[in-house]
Design an enzyme around this catalytic site. Structure first.
Site, short mmCIF file in Angstrom:
data_model
loop_
_atom_site.label_atom_id
_atom_site.label_comp_id
_atom_site.label_asym_id
_atom_site.label_seq_id
_atom_site.Cartn_x
_atom_site.Cartn_y
_atom_site.Cartn_z
CG HIS A 58 29.52 52.50 36.38
ND1 HIS A 58 30.87 52.68 36.14
CD2 HIS A 58 28.96 52.16 35.18
CE1 HIS A 58 31.11 52.45 34.85
NE2 HIS A 58 29.98 52.14 34.26
CG ASP A 85 36.34 45.84 32.40
OD1 ASP A 85 35.42 45.52 31.64
OD2 ASP A 85 36.55 47.01 32.78
CE LYS A 97 35.23 49.63 34.91
NZ LYS A 97 34.69 49.01 33.70
NE ARG A 102 31.89 46.20 26.06
CZ ARG A 102 31.61 46.96 27.12
NH1 ARG A 102 32.47 47.08 28.10
NH2 ARG A 102 30.46 47.62 27.18
CB SER A 154 32.41 45.98 31.46
OG SER A 154 33.29 47.09 31.54
#
Length: 425
Positions: free
Chosen positions: A82, A161, A187, A168, A183
């Site tokens: 990520h 989320d 996930k 956001r 967040s």
């Protein structure tokens, strides 16, 4: 329990109790807390922060808002990556099929653009026919047959989320470290991957502008992953300058395919390989050679199969914007700075990103770079090309490029930042 008292607690720099956190996440997911109320709480968190206990509980509440996936039936180890978001950050596109070609399974749940940063799903949707939304069964089928999937998180995975992520983006609260950490990790933990590599961007084009903040975020996320049994490591990587030579959607897909074909910009190749090696190491595949998989075409083969498995046509022509505007170098010399944030804002204003969560994006919009810091340029030569379907956006995009670059006299020494700035495990 009521939402006003929760907002006031954090507004007044108090610590949210576990009960307050559990309640507000559940109530927001159910629709009992309105977007404007959660917006106020998100802003209070941005301004006043959260301690590690609060972040851990917030993350757990986000995970518990939905289902958890299980990849234990797969025959190969799982690894995921990520990025915290950058400009020109198309790394996921070549990385997922590359790591799959080396023997790991990559369940890559990705997101859409946030602020000035691009979204992986927005980019891939420029491929004709490609689908971001897959059922859990479809996702498992692609993983089993191809070894990699890039798709949206299902509605059942951390639904809290999904709502907060979009909120956001349009309320100026993207940069809050507790919200970024929770967040991402809610996930990824709910997703069920066995190992996770985090690419934490640092610099003007990132949400973390300096190394201290980036280390704080990386350490928080590594701790959250480790506590939940996910082997987690973070690389801090430079985002002072855009990655590669494109910022946009179809523009970045085209560049990613160049990397998979054995070419592409050197910085994109370097970071793709660095992250691939970390993912393979975390998955227990230390002997795999990602550079070989790029060179021998196996990564490209996995890309084509992955795109086709999700309904896309890997041979189809990518969208091209109807209008272009060239920005030329005002003088000759050495390009010493090309600000990632300014380029990202320009791409966003051209239509590559969204100002509201319901806005569409233009597949062909974005910015093409003709030089990178350290290159010698000649006055009048193309420096940037702006792409959009709506030419009235050019003036607004050009405003963001005022002061976006510096050109020093010829012969000026220049030293580029390293791509990888630090590693936290």
């Amino acid at each position: 329990m009521d939402v006003i008292s929760v907002i006031r607690t954090k507004r007044d720099r108090g610590e949210l109790s576990p009960e307050q956190i559990d309640w507000v996440i559940d109530a927001y997911t159910r629709g009992a807390v309105a977007d404007e109320q959660m917006s106020a709480l998100a802003m209070a968190i941005l301004l006043n922060g959260m301690n590690r206990t609060e972040i851990a509980r917030w993350t757990a509440a986000m995970i518990n808002s939905g289902e958890r996936m299980d990849f234990s039936a797969l025959s190969r180890p799982t690894a995921d990556k990520h990025s915290t978001g950058g400009v020109g950050d198309k790394i996921t596109l070549p990385l997922a099929p590359l790591v799959a070609a080396c023997g790991a399974v990559v369940p890559q749940l990705s997101g859409r653009g946030l602020g000035h940063t691009g979204g992986t799903l927005d980019k891939l949707e420029s491929v004709p026919g490609w689908r971001a939304l897959l059922s859990n069964a479809e996702m498992m089928d692609v993983l089993d047959s191809v070894g990699a999937v890039i798709c949206a998180a299902g509605d059942g995975l951390a639904p809290a989320d999904k709502k907060l992520y979009a909120l956001r983006d349009v309320t100026g609260t993207v940069e809050a470290i507790p919200l970024i950490a929770s967040s991402i990790m809610s996930k990824k933990i709910a997703e069920g991957t066995g190992s996770l590599v985090l690419d934490v961007k640092v610099g003007s084009g990132a949400f973390m502008k300096n190394l201290d903040d980036a280390r704080d975020l990386a350490s928080t996320m590594v701790g959250l992953g480790t506590d939940h049994g996910v082997r987690t490591v973070a690389l801090l990587t430079d985002m002072a300058t855009p990655l590669g030579l494109t910022a946009g959607n179809a523009l970045e897909v085209r560049e990613s395919v160049e990397v998979l074909a054995g070419g592409g910009p050197a910085d994109v190749v370097e970071l793709t390989l660095a992250l691939a090696r970390e993912m393979l190491d975390a998955a227990g595949l230390q002997d795999a050679d990602p550079a070989k998989a790029l060179a021998d075409g196996s990564a490209m083969d996995h890309w084509r199969r992955m795109i086709a498995a999700q309904g896309g046509d890997p041979d189809a022509a990518l969208p091209v914007a109807r209008e272009q505007h060239v920005v030329t170098a005002p003088s000759s010399g050495v390009l010493t700075r090309l600000d990632a944030y300014d380029i990202g804002v320009a791409a966003w204003r051209l239509g590559a990103g969204r100002a509201r969560k319901e806005d569409p994006v233009q597949a062909g919009a974005g910015v093409e770079l003709h030089a990178k810091p350290g290159d010698t340029v000649t006055g009048g030569q193309p420096l940037l090309t702006l792409h959009t379907d709506t030419p009235e956006k050019f003036a607004y995009a050009l405003e963001s490029l005022t002061g976006a670059y510096d050109i020093a006299p010829a012969g000026t020494a220049f030293t580029a930042n390293p791509i990888v700035l630090d590693r936290i495990a």
